[in-house]
Write a protein that holds these residues in place. Structure first.
Motif, PDB file in Angstrom:
ATOM      1  N   PHE A   6      41.579  45.450  41.052  1.00 33.86           N
ATOM      2  CA  PHE A   6      41.279  44.109  41.536  1.00 33.86           C
ATOM      3  C   PHE A   6      41.851  43.909  42.934  1.00 33.86           C
ATOM      4  O   PHE A   6      42.899  44.483  43.283  1.00 33.86           O
ATOM      5  N   PRO A   7      41.218  43.081  43.758  1.00 31.07           N
ATOM      6  CA  PRO A   7      41.802  42.736  45.061  1.00 31.07           C
ATOM      7  C   PRO A   7      43.196  42.136  44.881  1.00 31.07           C
ATOM      8  O   PRO A   7      43.423  41.345  43.962  1.00 31.07           O
ATOM      9  N   ARG A   8      44.113  42.534  45.735  1.00 25.69           N
ATOM     10  CA  ARG A   8      45.481  41.995  45.659  1.00 25.69           C
ATOM     11  C   ARG A   8      45.686  40.994  46.788  1.00 25.69           C
ATOM     12  O   ARG A   8      45.462  41.304  47.958  1.00 25.69           O
ATOM     13  N   ILE A   9      46.148  39.817  46.404  1.00 22.58           N
ATOM     14  CA  ILE A   9      46.355  38.725  47.348  1.00 22.58           C
ATOM     15  C   ILE A   9      47.849  38.465  47.494  1.00 22.58           C
ATOM     16  O   ILE A   9      48.550  38.321  46.487  1.00 22.58           O
ATOM     17  N   PRO A  10      48.383  38.429  48.707  1.00 24.04           N
ATOM     18  CA  PRO A  10      49.819  38.134  48.877  1.00 24.04           C
ATOM     19  C   PRO A  10      50.189  36.810  48.218  1.00 24.04           C
ATOM     20  O   PRO A  10      49.426  35.835  48.266  1.00 24.04           O
ATOM     21  N   ALA A  11      51.366  36.785  47.593  1.00 23.34           N
ATOM     22  CA  ALA A  11      51.809  35.592  46.887  1.00 23.34           C
ATOM     23  C   ALA A  11      51.855  34.373  47.803  1.00 23.34           C
ATOM     24  O   ALA A  11      51.530  33.252  47.392  1.00 23.34           O
ATOM     25  N   GLU A  12      52.255  34.588  49.057  1.00 27.56           N
ATOM     26  CA  GLU A  12      52.332  33.467  50.003  1.00 27.56           C
ATOM     27  C   GLU A  12      50.958  32.850  50.234  1.00 27.56           C
ATOM     28  O   GLU A  12      50.828  31.627  50.377  1.00 27.56           O
ATOM     29  N   ARG A  13      49.918  33.711  50.238  1.00 25.54           N
ATOM     30  CA  ARG A  13      48.566  33.208  50.458  1.00 25.54           C
ATOM     31  C   ARG A  13      48.055  32.470  49.223  1.00 25.54           C
ATOM     32  O   ARG A  13      47.357  31.462  49.328  1.00 25.54           O
ATOM     33  N   VAL A  14      48.400  32.971  48.044  1.00 25.71           N
ATOM     34  CA  VAL A  14      48.023  32.274  46.810  1.00 25.71           C
ATOM     35  C   VAL A  14      48.682  30.899  46.775  1.00 25.71           C
ATOM     36  O   VAL A  14      48.053  29.892  46.433  1.00 25.71           O
ATOM     37  N   HIS A  15      49.967  30.851  47.161  1.00 25.78           N
ATOM     38  CA  HIS A  15      50.676  29.567  47.206  1.00 25.78           C
ATOM     39  C   HIS A  15      50.001  28.612  48.173  1.00 25.78           C
ATOM     40  O   HIS A  15      49.784  27.429  47.859  1.00 25.78           O
ATOM     41  N   GLU A  16      49.653  29.099  49.341  1.00 22.64           N
ATOM     42  CA  GLU A  16      49.019  28.248  50.348  1.00 22.64           C
ATOM     43  C   GLU A  16      47.669  27.731  49.863  1.00 22.64           C
ATOM     44  O   GLU A  16      47.315  26.572  50.090  1.00 22.64           O
ATOM     45  N   LYS A 193      40.482  33.630  28.094  1.00 18.99           N
ATOM     46  CA  LYS A 193      39.779  33.384  29.354  1.00 18.99           C
ATOM     47  C   LYS A 193      40.010  34.519  30.335  1.00 18.99           C
ATOM     48  O   LYS A 193      39.073  34.958  31.028  1.00 18.99           O
ATOM     49  N   VAL A 194      41.232  35.030  30.404  1.00 24.38           N
ATOM     50  CA  VAL A 194      41.533  36.137  31.319  1.00 24.38           C
ATOM     51  C   VAL A 194      40.738  37.383  30.939  1.00 24.38           C
ATOM     52  O   VAL A 194      40.209  38.088  31.802  1.00 24.38           O
ATOM     53  N   TYR A 195      40.630  37.659  29.641  1.00 26.78           N
ATOM     54  CA  TYR A 195      39.830  38.813  29.206  1.00 26.78           C
ATOM     55  C   TYR A 195      38.373  38.630  29.612  1.00 26.78           C
ATOM     56  O   TYR A 195      37.714  39.589  30.027  1.00 26.78           O
ATOM     57  N   GLU A 196      37.861  37.407  29.499  1.00 26.22           N
ATOM     58  CA  GLU A 196      36.475  37.170  29.906  1.00 26.22           C
ATOM     59  C   GLU A 196      36.311  37.374  31.408  1.00 26.22           C
ATOM     60  O   GLU A 196      35.339  37.983  31.864  1.00 26.22           O
ATOM     61  N   LEU A 197      37.264  36.880  32.194  1.00 23.55           N
ATOM     62  CA  LEU A 197      37.195  37.064  33.640  1.00 23.55           C
ATOM     63  C   LEU A 197      37.216  38.544  34.017  1.00 23.55           C
ATOM     64  O   LEU A 197      36.597  38.954  35.001  1.00 23.55           O
ATOM     65  N   SER A 336      56.759  42.889  36.641  1.00 24.29           N
ATOM     66  CA  SER A 336      55.572  42.370  37.311  1.00 24.29           C
ATOM     67  C   SER A 336      55.956  41.603  38.567  1.00 24.29           C
ATOM     68  O   SER A 336      55.304  41.744  39.616  1.00 24.29           O
ATOM     69  N   ARG A 337      57.000  40.779  38.496  1.00 26.35           N
ATOM     70  CA  ARG A 337      57.417  40.011  39.681  1.00 26.35           C
ATOM     71  C   ARG A 337      57.807  40.923  40.823  1.00 26.35           C
ATOM     72  O   ARG A 337      57.468  40.670  41.987  1.00 26.35           O
ATOM     73  N   GLU A 338      58.500  42.002  40.506  1.00 32.92           N
ATOM     74  CA  GLU A 338      58.903  42.937  41.560  1.00 32.92           C
ATOM     75  C   GLU A 338      57.685  43.601  42.190  1.00 32.92           C
ATOM     76  O   GLU A 338      57.560  43.669  43.418  1.00 32.92           O
ATOM     77  N   GLN A 339      56.769  44.074  41.353  1.00 31.61           N
ATOM     78  CA  GLN A 339      55.607  44.792  41.872  1.00 31.61           C
ATOM     79  C   GLN A 339      54.668  43.862  42.630  1.00 31.61           C
ATOM     80  O   GLN A 339      54.195  44.174  43.727  1.00 31.61           O
ATOM     81  N   ARG A 340      54.379  42.698  42.044  1.00 32.18           N
ATOM     82  CA  ARG A 340      53.409  41.804  42.669  1.00 32.18           C
ATOM     83  C   ARG A 340      53.960  41.144  43.933  1.00 32.18           C
ATOM     84  O   ARG A 340      53.195  40.837  44.846  1.00 32.18           O
ATOM     85  N   ALA A 341      55.271  40.926  43.990  1.00 31.12           N
ATOM     86  CA  ALA A 341      55.852  40.410  45.227  1.00 31.12           C
ATOM     87  C   ALA A 341      55.685  41.416  46.359  1.00 31.12           C
ATOM     88  O   ALA A 341      55.519  41.049  47.531  1.00 31.12           O
ATOM     89  N   ARG A 342      55.678  42.690  45.991  1.00 29.95           N
ATOM     90  CA  ARG A 342      55.563  43.754  46.992  1.00 29.95           C
ATOM     91  C   ARG A 342      54.110  44.076  47.337  1.00 29.95           C
ATOM     92  O   ARG A 342      53.772  44.249  48.514  1.00 29.95           O
ATOM     93  N   LEU A 343      53.247  44.130  46.338  1.00 33.49           N
ATOM     94  CA  LEU A 343      51.875  44.592  46.533  1.00 33.49           C
ATOM     95  C   LEU A 343      50.835  43.476  46.584  1.00 33.49           C
ATOM     96  O   LEU A 343      49.711  43.702  47.039  1.00 33.49           O
ATOM     97  N   GLY A 344      51.195  42.301  46.110  1.00 33.49           N
ATOM     98  CA  GLY A 344      50.236  41.216  46.018  1.00 33.49           C
ATOM     99  C   GLY A 344      49.816  40.974  44.578  1.00 33.49           C
ATOM    100  O   GLY A 344      50.052  41.795  43.687  1.00 33.49           O
ATOM    101  N   ILE A 345      49.205  39.824  44.332  1.00 30.32           N
ATOM    102  CA  ILE A 345      48.775  39.430  42.993  1.00 30.32           C
ATOM    103  C   ILE A 345      47.334  39.894  42.780  1.00 30.32           C
ATOM    104  O   ILE A 345      46.448  39.543  43.565  1.00 30.32           O
ATOM    105  N   PRO A 346      47.066  40.704  41.740  1.00 31.76           N
ATOM    106  CA  PRO A 346      45.686  41.140  41.494  1.00 31.76           C
ATOM    107  C   PRO A 346      44.848  39.973  40.961  1.00 31.76           C
ATOM    108  O   PRO A 346      45.237  39.307  40.001  1.00 31.76           O
ATOM    109  N   VAL A 347      43.710  39.726  41.587  1.00 29.96           N
ATOM    110  CA  VAL A 347      42.847  38.607  41.206  1.00 29.96           C
ATOM    111  C   VAL A 347      41.439  39.139  40.945  1.00 29.96           C
ATOM    112  O   VAL A 347      40.836  39.756  41.828  1.00 29.96           O
ATOM    113  N   PRO A 348      40.896  38.918  39.735  1.00 32.73           N
ATOM    114  CA  PRO A 348      39.541  39.401  39.437  1.00 32.73           C
ATOM    115  C   PRO A 348      38.514  38.793  40.396  1.00 32.73           C
ATOM    116  O   PRO A 348      38.633  37.620  40.774  1.00 32.73           O
ATOM    117  N   PRO A 349      37.515  39.571  40.823  1.00 38.35           N
ATOM    118  CA  PRO A 349      36.483  39.030  41.719  1.00 38.35           C
ATOM    119  C   PRO A 349      35.823  37.769  41.176  1.00 38.35           C
ATOM    120  O   PRO A 349      35.494  36.862  41.939  1.00 38.35           O
TER     121      PRO A 349
END
Length: 373
Positions: A6-16, A193-197, A336-349
């Motif tokens: 999945f595309p990874r989005i930086p946490a700061e951008r998700v927050h914004e 819902k997440v499984y459906e996405l 997960s917090r350690e990895q996603r803070a570093r790589l970004g949050i995976p978001v389904p298309p």
């Protein structure tokens, strides 16, 4: 597509992105900041069902007139170690943070603090709030009533209860805190819902149809849980159920959570509310927060040392698979917090496109472009 694709989005951008939408809807700046912070922390923790993906649901409630976007949570009763907060029919995140922070304040003064919240809406993941207590060296407990009727009771055919979550955290000294965050159904409805996405089947035993037969197709499960009339039957199974059996203990645990978080606070009971409320009426959910200072019972250092012993003993026990070490509740979320803070949050298309539509409707820029962009 797999999670790691999945595309990874930086946490700061998700927050914004979340913050821009909440502000465009008319939320007060401080409450919007708190809500966005809690939602992003939830996604960082890997609880994808309760963070960014909730924006479409919140938008639906907003358009129905359920949400008070000018809400200001406030204390309506205060009796030493206890208090009652009215969420003013706003989103639950800010009221929940206020409730737990007040419980923490009382625990530091009295040894224990218990705060209930009424007249609230969805507050995200319960685990976020108990970690606030653990970060202060306190034990935290959180429970919540729920809006949606989706769980079939023992020997029942139709859904009557919600997922009624609870969370518990206890601090340690050398280790991270022990953090349990769970639904009292076999799974939270938003996990379906997440499984459906993601276009994946759900595990067998989570959802049954009107004939008590297991359903694994996520789209069909979503229809049973959210679309078709409840009298047809089917829904989530109680905690501890299997395809063959229904758990009376899980059902009882769900009712305990509702009594403490909902009935005690004066919040509504879903099976009654859906028969009496208008589409524009607030959900009136209830939340329960408790903080305990270990030093009220023993020396704090002794408690923390014993917590390390407990956690180290569990982690040191033989693993069934040498490649998969024994886990303690809270370990997967911390990783997960350690990895996603570093790589970004995976978001389904599919979710990215839904957020794009919400952003366009709110009149704010769409910001969820991949981390490498």
């Amino acid at each position: 597509m797999k999670m790691d694709e999945f595309p990874r989005i930086p946490a700061e951008r998700v927050h914004e992105q979340i913050l821009s939408i909440l502000l465009a809807w008319g939320m007060r700046d401080d409450l919007a900041q708190t809500s966005a912070r809690v939602m992003v922390d939830t996604d960082l923790s890997g609880v994808d069902s309760h963070g960014l993906s909730m924006l479409m649901d919140y938008n639906k409630s907003r358009l129905a007139g359920k949400l008070n976007l000018a809400a200001r949570p406030h204390v309506v009763r205060d009796r030493g170690v206890t208090a009652l907060v009215d969420a003013d029919a706003g989103l639950g995140h800010a009221a929940a943070v206020m409730g737990m922070e007040l419980a923490i304040e009382k625990a530091k003064e009295h040894g224990v603090g218990m705060v209930l919240v009424r007249n609230s809406h969805h507050f995200g993941a319960a685990g976020h709030y108990v970690r606030l207590a653990a970060a202060q060296g306190l034990i935290g407990l959180c429970m919540s009533s729920t809006r949606t009727i989706n769980t079939v009771p023992t020997r029942g055919r139709t859904a009557v209860l919600g997922t009624n979550p609870l969370a518990f955290a206890a601090p340690a000294r050398a280790n991270g805190p022990f953090v349990l965050d769970m639904a009292t159904s076999s799974a939270a409805s938003n996990k379906v819902k997440v499984y459906e996405l993601r276009g994946k089947p759900i595990p067998a035993g989570w959802v049954v149809d009107e004939h008590a037969q297991t359903v694994t197709d996520a789209s069909r499960a979503m229809e049973i849980l959210f679309t078709r009339p409840k009298h047809i039957g089917g829904g989530l199974t109680p905690l501890g159920s299997s395809i063959e059996t229904s758990s009376h203990k899980g059902y009882g645990l769900s009712m305990m959570v509702h009594i403490l978080a909902g009935t005690l606070s004066g919040a509504s009971f879903s099976p009654v509310r859906v028969r009496t409320q208008r589409p524009e009426d607030p959900d009136n959910l209830g939340h329960f927060f408790c903080a305990v200072d270990p030093s009220a019972f023993r020396e704090e250092d002794e408690f923390l040392a014993d917590m390390d012993t407990v956690i180290d003993t569990l982690r040191g026990s033989p693993a069934a698979d040498p490649e998969l070490p024994v886990l303690v509740p809270g370990d997967p979320e911390a990783a997960s917090r350690e990895q996603r803070a570093r790589l970004g949050i995976p978001v389904p298309p599919s979710l990215i496109e839904k957020i794009r539509a919400v952003s366009e409707q709110a009149g704010v820029p769409f910001l969820l472009t991949p981390a490498q962009a």
